[in-house]
Each structure stands twice: as C-alpha cells, then as structure tokens.
Design an enzyme around this catalytic site. Structure first.
Site, PDB file in Angstrom:
ATOM      1  CG  ASP A  20      -1.615   1.311   1.460  1.00 13.04           C
ATOM      2  OD1 ASP A  20      -1.990   1.616   2.606  1.00 13.04           O
ATOM      3  OD2 ASP A  20      -1.771   2.048   0.462  1.00 13.04           O
ATOM      4  CG  ASN A  22      -2.980   5.344  -1.252  1.00 12.11           C
ATOM      5  OD1 ASN A  22      -2.955   4.228  -0.711  1.00 12.11           O
ATOM      6  ND2 ASN A  22      -3.982   5.767  -1.973  1.00 12.11           N
ATOM      7  CG  ASP A  24      -5.894   3.146   0.387  1.00 13.22           C
ATOM      8  OD1 ASP A  24      -6.543   3.257  -0.663  1.00 13.22           O
ATOM      9  OD2 ASP A  24      -4.980   2.292   0.528  1.00 13.22           O
ATOM     10  CG  ASP A  97      -6.630 -12.899 -13.269  1.00 11.24           C
ATOM     11  OD1 ASP A  97      -6.202 -13.268 -12.160  1.00 11.24           O
ATOM     12  OD2 ASP A  97      -7.411 -13.574 -13.978  1.00 11.24           O
ATOM     13  CG  ASP A 198     -11.280 -16.163 -13.118  1.00 11.84           C
ATOM     14  OD1 ASP A 198     -10.524 -16.542 -12.208  1.00 11.84           O
ATOM     15  OD2 ASP A 198     -12.504 -16.027 -12.974  1.00 11.84           O
ATOM     16  CD  GLU A 254      -8.878 -20.534 -11.840  1.00  3.98           C
ATOM     17  OE1 GLU A 254      -9.742 -19.847 -12.410  1.00  3.98           O
ATOM     18  OE2 GLU A 254      -8.836 -20.674 -10.615  1.00  3.98           O
ATOM     19  CG  HIS A 327      -5.964 -15.305  -5.964  1.00  4.95           C
ATOM     20  ND1 HIS A 327      -5.417 -15.917  -7.084  1.00  4.95           N
ATOM     21  CD2 HIS A 327      -7.267 -15.136  -6.229  1.00  4.95           C
ATOM     22  CE1 HIS A 327      -6.367 -16.101  -7.980  1.00  4.95           C
ATOM     23  NE2 HIS A 327      -7.504 -15.634  -7.494  1.00  4.95           N
ATOM     24  CG  ASP A 328      -8.612 -18.781  -5.948  1.00 10.37           C
ATOM     25  OD1 ASP A 328      -8.650 -19.038  -7.164  1.00 10.37           O
ATOM     26  OD2 ASP A 328      -9.059 -17.728  -5.452  1.00 10.37           O
TER      27      ASP A 328
HETATM   28  O1  TEU Z   1     -11.232 -19.360  -9.158  1.00  9.66           O
HETATM   29  C1  TEU Z   1     -11.942 -20.459  -9.712  1.00  9.66           C
HETATM   30  C2  TEU Z   1     -12.245 -21.433  -8.667  1.00  9.66           C
HETATM   31  O2  TEU Z   1     -12.612 -22.529  -8.943  1.00  9.66           O
HETATM   32  C3  TEU Z   1     -12.093 -20.992  -7.252  1.00  9.66           C
HETATM   33  O3  TEU Z   1     -13.391 -20.704  -6.799  1.00  9.66           O
HETATM   34  C4  TEU Z   1     -11.432 -22.072  -6.470  1.00  9.66           C
HETATM   35  O4  TEU Z   1     -11.700 -23.325  -7.041  1.00  9.66           O
HETATM   36  C5  TEU Z   1     -11.984 -22.126  -5.101  1.00  9.66           C
HETATM   37  O5  TEU Z   1     -11.993 -20.816  -4.619  1.00  9.66           O
HETATM   38  C6  TEU Z   1     -11.096 -23.016  -4.255  1.00  9.66           C
HETATM   39  O6  TEU Z   1     -11.823 -23.346  -3.103  1.00  9.66           O
HETATM   40  C7  TEU Z   1     -11.214 -18.212  -9.991  1.00  9.66           C
HETATM   41  C8  TEU Z   1     -10.426 -17.137  -9.245  1.00  9.66           C
HETATM   42  O7  TEU Z   1      -9.079 -17.576  -9.075  1.00  9.66           O
HETATM   43  C9  TEU Z   1     -11.107 -16.918  -7.919  1.00  9.66           C
HETATM   44  O8  TEU Z   1     -10.356 -16.005  -7.108  1.00  9.66           O
HETATM   45  C10 TEU Z   1     -12.487 -16.344  -8.190  1.00  9.66           C
HETATM   46  O9  TEU Z   1     -13.177 -16.244  -6.959  1.00  9.66           O
HETATM   47  C11 TEU Z   1     -13.275 -17.266  -9.140  1.00  9.66           C
HETATM   48  O10 TEU Z   1     -12.535 -17.771 -10.232  1.00  9.66           O
HETATM   49  C12 TEU Z   1     -14.410 -16.464  -9.758  1.00  9.66           C
HETATM   50  O11 TEU Z   1     -13.856 -15.487 -10.597  1.00  9.66           O
HETATM   51 CA    CA Z   2      -3.415   2.053  -1.221  1.00 12.81          CA
END
Ligand code: TEU
Ligand code: CA
Length: 549
Positions: A20, A22, A24, A97, A198, A254, A327-328
């Site tokens: 971050d 700035n 916020d 993405d 995605d 993905e 991130h998932d």
């Molecule tokens: O994720 C696809 C997806 O299948 C995810 O929901 C994942 O399998 C699950 O969260 C695991 O438990 C993509 C993106 O990476 C995710 O961040 C998004 O939430 C999702 O699609 C919808 O865009």
């Molecule tokens: Ca910021």
C-alpha cells in the site's frame, strides 16, 4: 516465435494485499512499482497480476465492472502505465488476469441486458425461464446457493456460477465474443505480455442445460456440466486466431476439473489455443466430504501420482504450469510442508526444490519466496473472503458442520490464508501500510518478513534466487525428461531429470524423520540442497538434495 514462456518463472501479485503506497490500507499499483527492484533481485521474468480493473469488489476484483478502467482503490491508468514501463525496464513482463467467464452485475452490459428482454445486450448473458417455479437447473454456485438468480421484471433467471453479482457471460453470442477479443486487444496494444484466464474452461456450457444427479448446494459440489463444454476448443482457437496469434504472448488457462488428456488439447503445440493450464488435482488432495471445509490427511504417494501423471502426460505434447499456491489456495509451507519455527524455512526450501526441478513453468505466489504461512484468526469477523463467509454461514446454519469443524477447514484451506498482506518488514502492519489494512496482517510478521529474509544469506528468499538462477543456467531444468523413482515411498519424493546425456537426481524428504535410501546411482556432485549433504542417500527431516549423477 521463440517459446520464451517455457524458460520463464512467473510471480503472482494479488494487488490488494501486496503493498500500500498511500496509506489507505489497500495495496495498489504504485505499491507494485515501488517493489519492482525487489522482484528483479528475486530474478522472476513475468508478473501475473490479479485483476486491477474497475470492480465493486464483491469477489475482490474477479467481478469486473469496466474492463478498460483501473479500480479507483488501486490507482489510475497513469499508475498502471508507469508500472508497466518500470517492469519492462527491468525486463519483467506483465500477464493480466482475464476474467471473461462472467462480469460484474454492475457492468453496463448487464445493466442493459437486465433492463429488457428486447435489449440488444440481452444475449450477452445467460437468461432462462424457470421450471414449475424452480430455477432452470439444480446447479449449485461455487459461492453457495443456486447458480440461478430470479429476475422479477422479466420472470427469467440469469446464470451465475459464482456469486450472484458475477453473472455468466454468454459465449454463444458472437457479438459478446467480439467484445472480449476487442478488450484483449486493447491491453495487448498497451504493451502487456499475456493473460491468465480465469475459469476459462467454463465458458462453453452444455446447451441442453441438464440437471445434475443431485441438488447442488454450491461450493463446488455443483454438476460438471460447465467444465470443458462442447464448443470450448472452438472458442479457444477463435480467440487465438483473432487476438493472441498477433502478439508474442504468454497465456495460462485456469481450469478447475481439467484432465491431462484435455490439457493436451488446450496446450498442444499445433493446437493454437493456450501455452499452459492450471489444473487442481494436487491442491485438492485431502479434501473431505465437504471438500476443503473438512479436510483429511493426504499421502505423499497421492501427490507423486498426480505430478507424475502430468509430467509424463505432457512430456511429448503440451506444457505444464507448476504451482503450490495462489490467491485461492492456502500457503504452501502450511499446506504441504511444516510451518513450525524449527522446520518452516527448511521445508519451504524442500517444497521449492521439488517444484522448481519439475518440468514446466513455475509460479511463485507473493510471500512464498520468504516463507509466509497460514493465519489462524479467532473470529469469523476477521475474515474477508466471500467464499469463506458464505460457507461459514451456510454450513453452520444448516448444521452440516459445527463452528469448530468449519473453522479447522478455514484455518487449513481458506483463501484468506494467502490474502493477508505481504510482510515486508517488522514495522507496524509488516510494513504493508501506514494505515489500517483491509485485512489483518499475520501476527508472525515480526519474524517472517522480506527485509529479514533479504539480510539472511541462508534465507528462503536467497534459496529461491538460486533455484531461479539454476534454471537460467541449465537447459536440463527446463527441458530434461522426468522419471519418478520410489513410487510407493510415503516419505521421500525421488525423481530424475535427464537431458543431452546428463542426469540429475532430486530427493525431497516430506517427513519429519530421517530417511535412509539405497539408490543405484553414483554421485558426481551436489547441485543444490537445503542442508550440507551427509553421505548419500541419508535425508534428515525435510531435507532436499539435487545431485548430478
Ligand atoms: O477461481 C476459480 C475457482 O474454482 C475458485 O473458486 C477455487 O476453485 C476455489 O476458490 C477453491 O476453493 C477463480 C479465481 O481464481 C477466484 O479467485 C475467483 O473467486 C473465481 O474464479 C471467480 O472469478
Ligand atoms: Ca493504497
């Protein structure tokens, strides 16, 4: 064109949690620009940037409201252009993405589409009549409830495989597909270098919209009718022909539910579709009866079988992506290693050795490079992820899982494990922000942070740098043939990589015990490892060694 993406290492940035600039409390694009020299020092070649487009953030940017504008919280288009220029100055490419299975329900297209059945935009989305007062199919949405949302005004339902604020786009509409190709061209003409796509294998649905065997309640238990549908390869080849083939890009799709056989069709050299795909087989090991929400133990032989199937399956045709986390997913060391103070760094190096010595393009998730771990918040109020919050509400209110049961699942597998802010230093909030972070920083930032790692020559950070340098210096790492050894071994993952007469042996001890293995090989030299080796082949807890034979 040279297939440079086979020799690259990709680093994923989830901007909201990266840095971050700035105060916020929200990561932003200028914060990325500030860290470009850090990424250059790590030695990565490509940044996969999670969505930075204008979004109401129902799903933290995976619900796009305007594909050609930057989310206010992340900054301006000028900030983006400056970041792109800074990345390219360091020779780092940017992979955007691309979220085009669905948009936000606040996108102008959807506002028009929902306004009237006669709208020109009606068929940009998937609208259907219900059946006897019920939704068109019994599918469950990934974020809970029905995959269909009723619209009073038109007495029709629209499909949303994720949240109801993420209506699925209708790829049967050629006009919609043209809109997608145009927005892709917009970003490629700006100079970005490719796309992570995605849930791209969901864009072709079975036109008969059949019911599933059972009523889907969501969270991935839904019917597989939306994976790899009948026109998926037609769409991917059209996208390649209309857009991608005109640029020197890196692409990764993905694909939840994709098999090796299907991956050959998506990534085969002469298929003109994608460079590689993300599958989910390894990150789903240890799923319980409610998937990740009540996880069970997994065995190393499961992991070996999965990795080997993909290594061997794409050896002659196609290309692998390699990842432990994103991130998932939870943090790699907590999920597959040992995040105790004693073994966190050593097991992190072991996991990195395994992944980066496999054949394919490796992906590093922000913070993985210095050993960030899962977080265990005490209260559901500390969590932010829509998937976690909905699952907690639904599973506990329906009495399917107790609070303690699902909290174990949230702690072990919840997506916020990887969304707590990157820990840059031992300053307040881990140096991520001078404000109040949108999600709390993992309290272990005091000891686990990038600054401390950069100062310690024995850190995981410098070990990742060595692995990346090894890949650059040795074509064997990129192109060598993979062969699994000790297939039944539940503690040691052993394999060889061979290229142009040279063979390397990779040994990774996934266990907390010392393992002794007799292997019919003579060692010439130790290439890399997470400890000074003792006589081959003894492996102490979480020890990793790579030998030239
Ligand atoms: O994720 C696809 C997806 O299948 C995810 O929901 C994942 O399998 C699950 O969260 C695991 O438990 C993509 C993106 O990476 C995710 O961040 C998004 O939430 C999702 O699609 C919808 O865009
Ligand atoms: Ca910021």
């Amino acid at each position: 064109m040279k297939q440079w993406w086979k020799e690259a290492v990709v680093y994923q940035i989830y901007p909201r949690s990266f840095n971050d600039s700035n105060g916020d409390g929200i990561g932003d694009i200028q914060g990325i620009t500030e860290k470009m020299s850090y990424l250059a020092e790590l030695g990565i070649d490509v940044i996969w940037l999670s969505p930075v487009y204008d979004s109401p953030n129902d799903d933290n940017g995976y619900d796009i409201r305007d594909y050609r504008a930057i989310m206010d919280e992340f900054g301006t288009m000028q900030d983006f252009d400056a970041m792109l220029e800074e990345a390219h100055r360091y020779g780092i490419k940017i992979m955007m993405d691309l979220v085009v299975n669905h948009s936000s329900d606040e996108h102008q297209w959807f506002i028009e589409s929902r306004s009237s059945k006669e709208s020109l935009y009606r068929d940009y989305y998937i609208w259907k009549k219900g059946k006897d007062g019920q939704p068109p199919t019994n599918w469950g949405a990934f974020f809970g409830g029905s995959a269909w949302q009723y619209d009073e005004a038109s007495d029709e339902y629209y499909l949303h495989l994720f949240s109801k604020k993420q209506p699925d786009l209708n790829w049967e509409s050629e006009t919609l597909r043209r809109e997608v190709y145009d927005l892709m061209t917009y970003w490629l003409d700006k100079g970005v270098d490719g796309f992570r796509m995605d849930v791209i294998n969901m864009i072709s649905k079975d036109p008969s919209y059949p019911d599933g065997q059972t009523q889907g309640t969501g969270y991935g238990d839904g019917t597989p009718f939306f994976f790899n549908g009948p026109r998926i390869h037609e769409f991917m080849q059209e996208m390649n022909r209309e857009v991608l083939s005109k640029y020197d890009t890196i692409t990764v799709g993905e694909m939840p539910g994709v098999s090796v056989e299907e991956a050959k069709l998506y990534t085969g050299e002469d298929r003109n579709e994608l460079n590689m795909v993300f599958h989910f087989e390894h990150v789903d090991v240890g799923n319980g009866s409610f998937g990740k929400w009540n996880p069970t133990d997994w065995k190393l032989t499961e992991l070996k079988t999965i990795f080997s199937r993909w290594q061997e399956g794409l050896e002659e045709e196609g290309w692998n992506s390699l990842y432990w986390s994103n991130h998932d997913q939870p943090r790699a060391i907590s999920r597959f290693g040992n995040d105790s103070p004693e073994y966190r760094v050593r097991s992190g190096k072991m996991l990195a050795t395994l992944l980066h010595l496999l054949k394919g393009t490796p992906y590093i998730y922000q913070g993985e490079e210095f050993g960030m771990t899962n977080v265990a918040f005490d209260s559901i109020d500390q969590y932010r992820d829509i998937e976690t919050l909905n699952a907690y509400r639904d599973y506990t209110s329906k009495g399917l899982l107790t609070h303690d049961e699902i909290f174990r699942g949230i702690h072990e597998r919840g997506r916020d494990n990887s969304r707590t802010p990157v820990q840059w230093s031992n300053e307040a909030h881990g140096g991520f922000t001078t404000g109040t972070p949108w999600i709390e920083v993992n309290p272990n930032y005091v000891d686990i942070n990038a600054e401390a790692a950069r100062k310690d020559p024995e850190s995981l950070f410098h070990y990742y740098r060595q692995l990346i340098a090894l890949r650059k210096a040795n074509p064997l790492v990129v192109y060598g043939k993979y062969e699994l050894l000790l297939p039944e071994d539940e503690a040691v993952y052993a394999f060889t990589r061979s290229f142009e007469g040279e063979t390397w042996l990779v040994l990774c001890n996934f266990s907390g015990d010392t393992q002794q293995r007799d292997l019919p090989y003579d060692v010439k030299e130790r290439v890399i490892g997470n400890m000074e080796p003792i006589e081959p082949f003894t492996l102490r807890p979480y020890e990793a060694q790579v030998y030239k034979l």
